[in-house]
Design a protein around this motif. Structure first.
Motif: not given
Length: 164
Positions: A120-133, A135-138, A158-162
């Motif tokens: 198995p490939d086990h990982r631990i991480g943390a991050g930030l999410i910024y909402r431009f609007s 329907n758009v976030l990074t 990454g950038i996401g479009f909802m």
């Protein structure tokens, strides 16, 4: 597009597109429940892409603890499709999520990938999410591997479009 490191190699990853369907609304006892179907579209660096469109399905749970804090979990199964073979894998994650402001969020998570005949490939991480609007976030995240097959460190963005 994600940016990954594998054995000292850096590069962009595949493009991800998907559909999330809410199954249950959260109540006092039951977390909100959804299923998510994604496809990874071949793109990016040679070391980080598949040869064909590759699907993954997830069951996602989220429970709000307070107005600004939640916990989540998901479990999934996917297929990375290549010219001469397909890599099947399972995955899971558990996370803690916090709303810092209306536009900025933070998270910490533990996640793993499982493949038949591999450790198995086990990982631990943390991050930030910024909402431009609405329907758009990074998303920006980083972390480290806690098992031998996992990378020593990783980072992605990454950038996401909802679409409603």
């Amino acid at each position: 597009d994600y940016y990954h490191e594998r054995n000292g190699i850096y590069g962009g990853g595949p493009i991800e597109a998907g559909l999330k369907i809410k199954l249950l609304e959260e109540n006092r006892i039951i977390p909100s429940t959804a299923i998510k179907a994604d496809v990874f579209i071949p793109a990016g660096n040679f070391y980080f892409h598949m040869d064909y469109v590759s699907p993954v399905f997830r069951l996602m749970l989220q429970k709000n603890i307070s107005k600004n804090f939640s916990v989540g979990a998901n479990a999934g199964y996917g297929w990375n499709v290549y010219e001469f073979y397909t890599k099947k894998y399972g995955s899971y994650s558990v996370s803690m999520n916090a709303n810092i402001s209306k536009k900025l969020g933070a998270f910490a998570e533990a996640f793993s990938y499982f493949q038949p005949h591999y450790r198995p490939d086990h990982r631990i991480g943390a991050g930030l999410i910024y909402r431009f609007s609405r329907n758009v976030l990074t998303v920006m995240q980083g972390g480290f591997g806690i098992s031998e097959p996992a990378p020593d460190i990783f980072a992605s963005a990454g950038i996401g479009f909802m679409f409603p």
